[in-house]
Design a protein around this motif. Structure first.
Motif, PDB file in Angstrom:
ATOM      1  N   GLU A 293      54.546  61.317  32.775  1.00 55.85           N
ATOM      2  CA  GLU A 293      55.357  60.917  33.929  1.00 55.85           C
ATOM      3  C   GLU A 293      54.858  61.495  35.256  1.00 55.85           C
ATOM      4  OE1 GLU A 293      56.543  62.651  31.393  1.00 55.85           O
ATOM      5  OE2 GLU A 293      57.754  61.273  30.188  1.00 55.85           O
ATOM      6  N   LEU A 294      53.865  62.372  35.210  1.00 55.36           N
ATOM      7  CA  LEU A 294      53.485  63.094  36.422  1.00 55.36           C
ATOM      8  C   LEU A 294      53.042  62.170  37.546  1.00 55.36           C
ATOM      9  CD1 LEU A 294      53.095  65.758  37.857  1.00 55.36           C
ATOM     10  CD2 LEU A 294      50.804  65.922  36.845  1.00 55.36           C
ATOM     11  N   VAL A 295      52.278  61.134  37.242  1.00 54.67           N
ATOM     12  CA  VAL A 295      51.791  60.218  38.281  1.00 54.67           C
ATOM     13  C   VAL A 295      52.962  59.570  39.006  1.00 54.67           C
ATOM     14  CG1 VAL A 295      50.521  58.096  38.737  1.00 54.67           C
ATOM     15  CG2 VAL A 295      49.618  59.753  37.098  1.00 54.67           C
ATOM     16  N   GLN A 296      53.958  59.093  38.260  1.00 54.72           N
ATOM     17  CA  GLN A 296      55.112  58.443  38.880  1.00 54.72           C
ATOM     18  C   GLN A 296      55.898  59.410  39.752  1.00 54.72           C
ATOM     19  OE1 GLN A 296      56.335  56.926  34.804  1.00 54.72           O
ATOM     20  NE2 GLN A 296      57.137  55.281  36.091  1.00 54.72           N
ATOM     21  N   ILE A 297      56.054  60.653  39.281  1.00 49.40           N
ATOM     22  CA  ILE A 297      56.827  61.626  40.048  1.00 49.40           C
ATOM     23  C   ILE A 297      56.107  61.982  41.347  1.00 49.40           C
ATOM     24  CG2 ILE A 297      57.846  63.933  40.031  1.00 49.40           C
ATOM     25  CD1 ILE A 297      58.071  63.692  36.990  1.00 49.40           C
ATOM     26  N   LEU A 298      54.799  62.186  41.275  1.00 46.69           N
ATOM     27  CA  LEU A 298      54.041  62.512  42.489  1.00 46.69           C
ATOM     28  C   LEU A 298      54.053  61.344  43.473  1.00 46.69           C
ATOM     29  CD1 LEU A 298      50.979  64.498  41.071  1.00 46.69           C
ATOM     30  CD2 LEU A 298      53.061  65.377  42.149  1.00 46.69           C
ATOM     31  N   ASP A 299      54.018  60.128  42.955  1.00 46.73           N
ATOM     32  CA  ASP A 299      54.115  58.957  43.843  1.00 46.73           C
ATOM     33  C   ASP A 299      55.445  58.963  44.592  1.00 46.73           C
ATOM     34  OD1 ASP A 299      51.630  58.009  43.187  1.00 46.73           O
ATOM     35  OD2 ASP A 299      52.342  56.550  41.709  1.00 46.73           O
ATOM     36  N   LEU A 300      56.538  59.287  43.880  1.00 44.50           N
ATOM     37  CA  LEU A 300      57.859  59.343  44.524  1.00 44.50           C
ATOM     38  C   LEU A 300      57.910  60.445  45.578  1.00 44.50           C
ATOM     39  CD1 LEU A 300      60.418  58.828  41.599  1.00 44.50           C
ATOM     40  CD2 LEU A 300      59.987  57.296  43.521  1.00 44.50           C
ATOM     41  N   ILE A 301      57.307  61.587  45.262  1.00 44.91           N
ATOM     42  CA  ILE A 301      57.279  62.689  46.226  1.00 44.91           C
ATOM     43  C   ILE A 301      56.533  62.271  47.488  1.00 44.91           C
ATOM     44  CG2 ILE A 301      56.323  64.998  46.658  1.00 44.91           C
ATOM     45  CD1 ILE A 301      56.929  65.676  43.743  1.00 44.91           C
ATOM     46  N   GLU A 302      55.407  61.598  47.306  1.00 41.88           N
ATOM     47  CA  GLU A 302      54.611  61.164  48.461  1.00 41.88           C
ATOM     48  C   GLU A 302      55.365  60.142  49.296  1.00 41.88           C
ATOM     49  OE1 GLU A 302      50.176  59.310  49.484  1.00 41.88           O
ATOM     50  OE2 GLU A 302      50.799  59.639  47.406  1.00 41.88           O
ATOM     51  N   GLU A 303      56.066  59.217  48.639  1.00 46.96           N
ATOM     52  CA  GLU A 303      56.824  58.206  49.365  1.00 46.96           C
ATOM     53  C   GLU A 303      57.985  58.825  50.141  1.00 46.96           C
ATOM     54  OE1 GLU A 303      58.140  55.376  46.531  1.00 46.96           O
ATOM     55  OE2 GLU A 303      56.116  54.826  45.866  1.00 46.96           O
ATOM     56  N   THR A 304      58.625  59.827  49.551  1.00 46.66           N
ATOM     57  CA  THR A 304      59.821  60.423  50.146  1.00 46.66           C
ATOM     58  C   THR A 304      59.488  61.430  51.241  1.00 46.66           C
ATOM     59  OG1 THR A 304      60.925  60.188  47.991  1.00 46.66           O
ATOM     60  CG2 THR A 304      61.985  61.598  49.619  1.00 46.66           C
ATOM     61  N   ASP A 305      58.461  62.231  51.007  1.00 45.56           N
ATOM     62  CA  ASP A 305      58.091  63.274  51.966  1.00 45.56           C
ATOM     63  C   ASP A 305      56.565  63.363  52.031  1.00 45.56           C
ATOM     64  OD1 ASP A 305      57.788  65.437  53.614  1.00 45.56           O
ATOM     65  OD2 ASP A 305      59.167  66.743  52.521  1.00 45.56           O
ATOM     66  N   PRO A 306      55.928  62.501  52.834  1.00 44.91           N
ATOM     67  CA  PRO A 306      54.458  62.464  52.903  1.00 44.91           C
ATOM     68  C   PRO A 306      53.826  63.805  53.286  1.00 44.91           C
ATOM     69  CG  PRO A 306      55.412  60.542  53.981  1.00 44.91           C
ATOM     70  CD  PRO A 306      56.548  61.465  53.688  1.00 44.91           C
ATOM     71  N   ALA A 307      54.546  64.648  53.974  1.00 41.42           N
ATOM     72  CA  ALA A 307      53.984  65.933  54.391  1.00 41.42           C
ATOM     73  C   ALA A 307      53.621  66.813  53.198  1.00 41.42           C
ATOM     74  CB  ALA A 307      54.970  66.665  55.296  1.00 41.42           C
ATOM     75  N   LEU A 308      54.279  66.584  52.061  1.00 54.63           N
ATOM     76  CA  LEU A 308      54.020  67.412  50.883  1.00 54.63           C
ATOM     77  C   LEU A 308      52.677  67.117  50.238  1.00 54.63           C
ATOM     78  CD1 LEU A 308      57.562  67.372  49.213  1.00 54.63           C
ATOM     79  CD2 LEU A 308      56.451  69.301  50.349  1.00 54.63           C
ATOM     80  N   VAL A 309      52.018  66.032  50.663  1.00 61.15           N
ATOM     81  CA  VAL A 309      50.722  65.679  50.080  1.00 61.15           C
ATOM     82  C   VAL A 309      49.688  66.780  50.327  1.00 61.15           C
ATOM     83  CG1 VAL A 309      48.805  64.036  50.213  1.00 61.15           C
ATOM     84  CG2 VAL A 309      51.168  63.209  50.203  1.00 61.15           C
TER      85      VAL A 309
END
Length: 324
Positions: A293-309
């Motif tokens: 599930e890691l890819v999906q979770i990181l995608d959600l994080i990037e969509e929600t808060d791009p600064a965390l990339v």
């Protein structure tokens, strides 16, 4: 190998002749609708004594039926319970096993006076009950009772102080510590202040901090608990964080952070930085252990808060994915 299970249990009592007879006595006694403190009539006590004297496992079965009904029987005849029944619970008594089996099978807290008498024994119930070959269910009940007594009755004479609860947790096996975490989750969801007032306080002040208790099974249980915290997720994560360790080749139960469940959007969308902290804590630095599930979770994080990339934790996890 087939494990031999004890026959000194409520399950066998409910299917045995002495157990049937004892239940018949209880049903008849209940039909009298006696008032509190009325005492058990002598004609019932004499028959109970006959069943307790039954040879073989029959007497054990009578004991389990009685201790399962200890709350009601104490309501009718407290002195008889204190004098005749309570001595069975001592670990030196030959009837200790069936007495505890019947009591735990009821799955409820006893009257205060009975709870006070049982408390010293409850503190030693773990790991003693593991020598009784009952299976897992009643050990789970015992773990849940210990948590309830520590969370809600720590200031009462029958409750467990933080030190006493910690003693019980240390003497449990890993499975029962998982049961304890599950019970904390139930308590957290009970009311508005369940997480902050009860669960976080318990984790911060009671849960043992030794490294030996930071196992992969417990990490999965902590993650499952966190999934149900809702808006309290950051606060509970802060308390749980010290107990989270990387889990190799294990299921992290992260799927609930990657998709909508039951109409609720995943916590990743609400608290992306905190979920990233969770991921960084439980995922080891090995490409072989990357959860599906890691890819999906990181995608959600990037969509929600791009600064965390650009966060070092996000970069580490992305590097692991790229290595796969």
């Amino acid at each position: 190998e087939v494990a031999e299970r004890s026959r000194r249990t409520i399950d066998h009592a409910l299917n045995g002749p002495v157990g049937h007879a004892m239940q018949g006595l209880h049903n008849t006694l209940n039909s009298l609708k006696l008032a509190q403190g009325a005492e058990i009539p002598e004609e019932f006590k004499s028959r109970i004594e006959c069943l307790l004297a039954a040879p073989g496992e029959g007497g054990d079965h009578a004991v389990t039926i009685i201790t399962r009904q200890i709350r009601w029987l104490y309501y009718l005849d407290p002195e008889w319970i204190k004098e005749r029944v309570m001595p069975w619970f001592s670990f030196d008594d030959e009837l200790s096993e069936p007495a505890w089996n019947g009591y735990l099978s009821a799955g409820e807290l006893p009257p205060l006076e009975i709870g006070v008498a049982l408390k010293p024994l409850l503190l030693e119930l773990f790991p003693r009950l593991y020598k009784w070959s009952w299976g897992q269910h009643l050990a789970t009940v015992a773990a849940q009772i210990a948590i309830e007594l520590a969370v809600f009755r720590s200031d009462e004479p029958d409750g467990l102080t933080g030190k006493e609860a910690r003693h019980c947790l240390r003497n449990m096996n890993d499975k029962n510590r998982q049961d304890a975490i599950f019970r904390l989750g139930v308590i957290g969801r009970r009311g508005e202040d369940g997480w902050s007032e009860h669960v976080v306080t318990f984790i911060n002040t009671v849960w043992p901090r030794e490294r030996t208790f930071r196992t992969s099974n417990l990490v999965s249980s902590w993650v499952s608990l966190l999934d149900g915290t809702g808006e309290k997720f950051p606060e509970v994560l802060s308390a749980v964080r010290r107990f989270l360790v990387p889990v190799e080749r294990g299921s992290h139960w992260l799927y609930q952070f990657s998709r909508e469940v039951g109409g609720e959007e995943p916590l990743t969308i609400k608290y992306p930085a905190d979920v990233l902290e969770l991921l960084d804590a439980v995922i080891p630095n090995s490409a072989e252990d990357v959860p599906y599930e890691l890819v999906q979770i990181l995608d959600l994080i990037e969509e929600t808060d791009p600064a965390l990339v650009s966060d070092r934790r996000f970069v580490r996890l992305i590097d692991l994915i790229e290595q796969t």
